[in-house]
Scaffold this motif. Structure first.
Motif, mmCIF file in Angstrom:
data_model
loop_
_atom_site.group_PDB
_atom_site.id
_atom_site.type_symbol
_atom_site.label_atom_id
_atom_site.label_comp_id
_atom_site.label_asym_id
_atom_site.label_seq_id
_atom_site.Cartn_x
_atom_site.Cartn_y
_atom_site.Cartn_z
ATOM 1 N N MET A 167 25.519 -65.293 -56.240
ATOM 2 C CA MET A 167 25.057 -63.938 -55.915
ATOM 3 C C MET A 167 26.063 -63.217 -55.023
ATOM 4 S SD MET A 167 22.779 -61.778 -56.566
ATOM 5 C CE MET A 167 22.569 -60.108 -55.997
ATOM 6 N N VAL A 168 26.633 -63.962 -54.071
ATOM 7 C CA VAL A 168 27.634 -63.362 -53.187
ATOM 8 C C VAL A 168 28.794 -62.796 -54.019
ATOM 9 C CG1 VAL A 168 29.377 -63.884 -51.431
ATOM 10 C CG2 VAL A 168 27.053 -64.747 -51.169
ATOM 11 N N LEU A 169 29.273 -63.600 -54.979
ATOM 12 C CA LEU A 169 30.397 -63.147 -55.811
ATOM 13 C C LEU A 169 30.016 -61.951 -56.672
ATOM 14 C CD1 LEU A 169 31.847 -66.560 -57.018
ATOM 15 C CD2 LEU A 169 32.800 -65.014 -55.319
ATOM 16 N N LEU A 170 28.754 -61.934 -57.085
ATOM 17 C CA LEU A 170 28.302 -60.874 -57.979
ATOM 18 C C LEU A 170 28.099 -59.553 -57.242
ATOM 19 C CD1 LEU A 170 27.202 -61.720 -60.994
ATOM 20 C CD2 LEU A 170 25.184 -60.583 -60.112
ATOM 21 N N ILE A 171 27.617 -59.642 -56.002
ATOM 22 C CA ILE A 171 27.229 -58.418 -55.288
ATOM 23 C C ILE A 171 28.412 -57.790 -54.553
ATOM 24 C CG2 ILE A 171 26.492 -59.434 -53.074
ATOM 25 C CD1 ILE A 171 24.420 -56.856 -54.959
ATOM 26 N N LEU A 172 29.422 -58.607 -54.208
ATOM 27 C CA LEU A 172 30.538 -58.061 -53.419
ATOM 28 C C LEU A 172 31.179 -56.805 -54.032
ATOM 29 C CD1 LEU A 172 32.359 -61.141 -51.892
ATOM 30 C CD2 LEU A 172 31.504 -59.144 -50.674
ATOM 31 N N PRO A 173 31.519 -56.816 -55.333
ATOM 32 C CA PRO A 173 32.130 -55.604 -55.880
ATOM 33 C C PRO A 173 31.190 -54.395 -55.816
ATOM 34 C CG PRO A 173 32.308 -57.430 -57.421
ATOM 35 C CD PRO A 173 31.386 -57.869 -56.345
ATOM 36 N N ALA A 174 29.869 -54.655 -55.825
ATOM 37 C CA ALA A 174 28.916 -53.551 -55.836
ATOM 38 C C ALA A 174 28.948 -52.760 -54.534
ATOM 39 C CB ALA A 174 27.506 -54.080 -56.085
ATOM 40 N N PHE A 175 29.219 -53.451 -53.425
ATOM 41 C CA PHE A 175 29.268 -52.738 -52.139
ATOM 42 C C PHE A 175 30.393 -51.718 -52.108
ATOM 43 C CE2 PHE A 175 27.064 -56.629 -50.558
ATOM 44 C CZ PHE A 175 25.874 -55.988 -50.264
ATOM 45 N N ALA A 176 31.445 -52.001 -52.897
ATOM 46 C CA ALA A 176 32.551 -51.046 -52.953
ATOM 47 C C ALA A 176 32.081 -49.717 -53.538
ATOM 48 C CB ALA A 176 33.696 -51.616 -53.772
ATOM 49 N N GLY A 177 30.966 -49.748 -54.290
ATOM 50 C CA GLY A 177 30.447 -48.531 -54.902
ATOM 51 C C GLY A 177 29.764 -47.617 -53.911
ATOM 52 N N ILE A 178 29.398 -48.175 -52.743
ATOM 53 C CA ILE A 178 28.770 -47.327 -51.721
ATOM 54 C C ILE A 178 29.870 -46.756 -50.849
ATOM 55 C CG2 ILE A 178 27.139 -47.287 -49.806
ATOM 56 C CD1 ILE A 178 25.769 -49.669 -51.116
ATOM 57 N N LYS A 179 30.177 -45.503 -51.074
ATOM 58 C CA LYS A 179 31.313 -44.905 -50.372
ATOM 59 C C LYS A 179 30.982 -44.667 -48.906
ATOM 60 C CE LYS A 179 33.870 -44.465 -54.098
ATOM 61 N NZ LYS A 179 33.085 -45.540 -54.748
ATOM 62 N N LYS A 180 31.988 -44.890 -48.094
ATOM 63 C CA LYS A 180 31.812 -44.684 -46.655
ATOM 64 C C LYS A 180 31.375 -43.267 -46.341
ATOM 65 C CE LYS A 180 32.803 -47.199 -43.108
ATOM 66 N NZ LYS A 180 33.379 -47.475 -41.823
ATOM 67 N N GLU A 181 31.983 -42.333 -47.113
ATOM 68 C CA GLU A 181 31.693 -40.917 -46.824
ATOM 69 C C GLU A 181 30.207 -40.612 -47.009
ATOM 70 O OE1 GLU A 181 34.303 -40.986 -50.003
ATOM 71 O OE2 GLU A 181 34.708 -42.433 -48.415
ATOM 72 N N TRP A 182 29.584 -41.297 -47.995
ATOM 73 C CA TRP A 182 28.169 -41.044 -48.237
ATOM 74 C C TRP A 182 27.354 -41.378 -47.000
ATOM 75 C CZ3 TRP A 182 27.418 -43.861 -53.582
ATOM 76 C CH2 TRP A 182 28.241 -43.234 -54.527
ATOM 77 N N GLN A 183 27.708 -42.533 -46.417
ATOM 78 C CA GLN A 183 26.982 -42.963 -45.231
ATOM 79 C C GLN A 183 27.175 -41.944 -44.105
ATOM 80 O OE1 GLN A 183 27.696 -47.065 -44.640
ATOM 81 N NE2 GLN A 183 25.851 -47.357 -43.441
ATOM 82 N N GLU A 184 28.417 -41.493 -43.977
ATOM 83 C CA GLU A 184 28.700 -40.533 -42.916
ATOM 84 C C GLU A 184 27.965 -39.217 -43.142
ATOM 85 O OE1 GLU A 184 32.909 -40.647 -43.120
ATOM 86 O OE2 GLU A 184 32.972 -42.600 -42.113
ATOM 87 N N SER A 185 28.016 -38.728 -44.393
ATOM 88 C CA SER A 185 27.356 -37.447 -44.621
ATOM 89 C C SER A 185 25.847 -37.588 -44.510
ATOM 90 C CB SER A 185 27.763 -36.844 -45.970
ATOM 91 O OG SER A 185 27.790 -37.819 -46.956
ATOM 92 N N ALA A 186 25.324 -38.742 -44.911
ATOM 93 C CA ALA A 186 23.884 -38.948 -44.763
ATOM 94 C C ALA A 186 23.512 -38.924 -43.295
ATOM 95 C CB ALA A 186 23.476 -40.280 -45.387
ATOM 96 N N GLN A 187 24.373 -39.541 -42.482
ATOM 97 C CA GLN A 187 24.104 -39.559 -41.042
ATOM 98 C C GLN A 187 24.150 -38.160 -40.456
ATOM 99 O OE1 GLN A 187 26.816 -42.467 -39.630
ATOM 100 N NE2 GLN A 187 25.268 -44.076 -39.667
ATOM 101 N N SER A 188 25.135 -37.404 -40.895
ATOM 102 C CA SER A 188 25.272 -36.060 -40.333
ATOM 103 C C SER A 188 24.102 -35.181 -40.762
ATOM 104 C CB SER A 188 26.599 -35.434 -40.764
ATOM 105 O OG SER A 188 26.550 -35.156 -42.139
ATOM 106 N N LEU A 189 23.440 -35.560 -41.855
ATOM 107 C CA LEU A 189 22.266 -34.807 -42.280
ATOM 108 C C LEU A 189 20.999 -35.351 -41.632
ATOM 109 C CD1 LEU A 189 23.121 -34.360 -46.045
ATOM 110 C CD2 LEU A 189 23.037 -32.575 -44.317
ATOM 111 N N GLY A 190 21.174 -36.351 -40.763
ATOM 112 C CA GLY A 190 20.041 -36.831 -39.974
ATOM 113 C C GLY A 190 19.325 -38.047 -40.531
ATOM 114 N N ALA A 191 19.904 -38.701 -41.531
ATOM 115 C CA ALA A 191 19.247 -39.890 -42.064
ATOM 116 C C ALA A 191 19.610 -41.105 -41.206
ATOM 117 C CB ALA A 191 19.684 -40.125 -43.501
ATOM 118 N N ASP A 192 18.600 -41.918 -40.851
ATOM 119 C CA ASP A 192 18.926 -43.118 -40.100
ATOM 120 C C ASP A 192 19.329 -44.220 -41.095
ATOM 121 O OD1 ASP A 192 16.574 -43.837 -41.267
ATOM 122 O OD2 ASP A 192 15.377 -43.689 -39.437
ATOM 123 N N THR A 193 19.710 -45.388 -40.550
ATOM 124 C CA THR A 193 20.215 -46.458 -41.403
ATOM 125 C C THR A 193 19.201 -46.834 -42.478
ATOM 126 O OG1 THR A 193 21.176 -47.273 -39.368
ATOM 127 C CG2 THR A 193 21.378 -48.683 -41.289
#
Lengths: 288, 279
Positions: A167-193
């Protein structure tokens, strides 16, 4: 993409594919077709029958399907949940070197299935196992007879061993699909973790999670050697039952065995089919 | 190209320490993955280890007994024969096919992909049952030949992935045209140009197949059984006879797996083939 599209229509070009196709037909496809046919044929009269599938309703067979599905489902869920968290911990680990070592470890350990693995678990958790003795001596805790490595709960521990790194090997590439910028923009729009993961992270990971669940399920459902080494006849599993029939250790009618094989083939085939579809979806995210 | 194993970084330039939960998860993972293996290694050299936290003493006696077990050399030899012939047959069947499909028969790529994923959807016991029932006549019935056929099918995806990736990376079409314009026939092109160029892919695939087949138990025990006893069969036998000797066998088996993995990594770093495991 670099492969130039050539005239693919030439019938003579298919000749080059024939040796491989013949090999697959001889050692895989035709035997399976014969198996399918055999599961519908009455042994003495050679007539069509559904009796073998009706016979599958006998408690022993129902029981082995229930056990196999429970074992595969449970270890798949445990593997997906723990593997995703471990995978994310590895993915976010600051040191590249550590990340690489952990990925290599997953690569190696996911191949450590089968007999040596089963025996390693006997060494640590058997009646006189290292951990069993450790708990007894230092915590006065009696692991046995409540737990046994030779039982269902023992099998879960051993199966999770090869499910986790897969599962570790399978999921690792998937995390690359979550762009850092998305997290940042979500935060700036007030979304918590939590809201970020609930609304964006998990939906993006979903195809990979489904792919993981189905691949791990199939991985466990088809496993034989680990179960054979650990529980032998103490627990009834589909693969063990089919194995006994091949070895001729039970006098059961071959037809039931074939019906059982076909049903497990369908279960595995469906899992792998869903896995394939989910992987194709997942690639859309990890690309670009 | 979707590389299945991405070790892509995510801005690791800044010096950050791993968070508490990360350390916990990774420590748990290491514990789970390493304790069974380390314990097996220790158990194989321990004189007595059921009263104390560390073994009471160390000995190589169990290795001596393992090496002198009556079937040790025969099973090791059989395992080698099985693994090497599987690698050989697998190469013969897969390399020309992958090359052909990539250069002359692109239309067959989806079919090839389906055939390569198929073995994952077939439980090994089902494959064994099917083969044993169809090939029930003398030269094939329960013979090592039938076993090799079965094992090639089951390990095919491991050979296919690295070779397919390698052939995609070298642009086989251009190489083929270059070779043919210099007067080489298709066999010369394959043997003299393509194979040397995709060698790292072939090596990774072969090593993966080798280590998978070397540890193979299910198909071997169900198709040939005691007639062609391999190393994993001997190991299972000893788990029921003598635990210490069995752990020595396990260690040998683990060590071979480690060594092959290291070789795969080393080969992988030679070329730019991604050593995509499993599917």
């Amino acid at each position: 993409m670099s492969v130039k599209q050539r005239k693919t229509g030439h019938n003579s070009d298919w000749l080059g594919f024939v040796p491989f196709l013949l090999f697959c037909l001889a050692f895989e496809i035709i035997p399976i077709i014969f198996l399918l046919r055999g599961s519908f044929i009455e042994k003495t009269t050679h007539l069509f029958t559904l009796q073998h599938y009706v016979d599958l309703q006998r408690p022993i067979f129902v029981n082995s399907f229930v056990n196999s599905i429970k074992l595969s489902g449970l270890t798949a869920i445990i593997g997906v949940v723990l593997g995703t968290f471990i995978g994310y911990a590895i993915y976010r680990w600051p040191s590249e070197r550590v990340r690489e070592i952990l990925i290599t470890l997953s690569d190696v350990t996911t191949n450590f299935a089968g007999v040596p693995l089963a025996f390693a678990f006997v060494v640590i958790l058997g009646m006189n196992g290292v951990i069993t003795q450790f708990l007894l001596r230092y915590f006065q805790y009696h692991l046995y007879p409540k737990f046994s490595i030779y039982s269902f709960s023992g099998l879960i521990l051993a199966y999770v061993y090869f499910q986790l790194p897969l599962m570790v090997l399978l999921i690792l590439p998937a995390f690359a699909g979550i762009k850092k910028e998305w997290q940042e923009s979500a935060q700036s729009l007030g979304a918590d973790t939590f809201r970020f993961w609930w609304r964006i992270g998990i939906p993006v990971l979903m195809p990979s999670l489904i792919a993981g669940l189905t691949l791990l399920f199939a991985n466990a459902f088809g496993a034989y050697a680990t179960a054979y080494t650990l529980v032998e006849s103490k627990l009834s599993l589909v693969t063990l039952q089919i194995g006994y029939m091949i070895a001729g250790e039970v006098r059961q009618d071959q037809g039931v065995g074939m019906a059982m094989a076909i049903v497990s083939l369908i279960i595995m085939g469906l899992s792998i089919g869903i896995y394939q579809a989910a992987t194709l979806r997942a690639r859309r995210w990890s690309k670009s | 190209m979707a590389k299945s194993q991405s070790t892509q970084t995510h801005g690791s330039s800044k010096k950050v320490r791993p968070a508490g939960w990360q350390i916990f998860m990774v420590a748990f993972f290491l514990f789970y993955m390493l304790v069974p293996i380390i314990s097996t290694y220790a158990f194989s050299v321990a004189t007595r280890w059921d009263r104390t936290i560390l073994p009471e003493g160390y000995t190589l006696e169990f290795y001596q007994r393992a090496f002198s077990a009556s079937y040790f050399t025969i099973t090791l030899r059989n395992s080698l024969i099985l693994s090497l012939s599987t690698v050989l047959v697998s190469m013969l069947v897969i390399i020309p096919t992958v090359y052909w499909v990539h250069t002359r028969l692109v239309g067959a790529k989806p079919l090839l992909d389906v055939l390569m994923i198929l073995p994952f959807g077939i439980p090994m016991v089902v494959l064994a049952l099917a083969l044993v029932q169809v090939y029930n006549f003398p030269p094939m019935a329960r013979s090592p030949f039938l076993l090799i056929g079965a094992v090639v099918i089951y390990s095919m995806p491991f050979m296919y992935r690295p070779i397919s990736n390698a052939i995609q990376a070298v642009d086989a079409n251009v190489l083929t045209e270059a070779g043919q314009s210099l007067g080489a026939n298709i066999f010369q092109v394959l043997y003299r140009i393509i194979i040397p160029n995709i060698l790292p892919g072939i090596l990774s695939g072969s090593l993966l197949v080798f280590s998978t087949v070397f540890a193979e138990y299910t198909l071997t025990s169900l198709i040939v059984g005691a007639r062609f006893k391999t190393f994993p069969l001997l190991l299972v036998e000893f788990t029921r006879i003598n635990g210490n000797v069995a752990s020595a066998f396990s260690v040998i088996s683990f060590t071979i797996a480690w060594l092959v993995s290291i070789l795969i990594l080393w080969v992988g770093s030679m070329g730019h083939t991604s050593k995509a495991k499993t599917i």
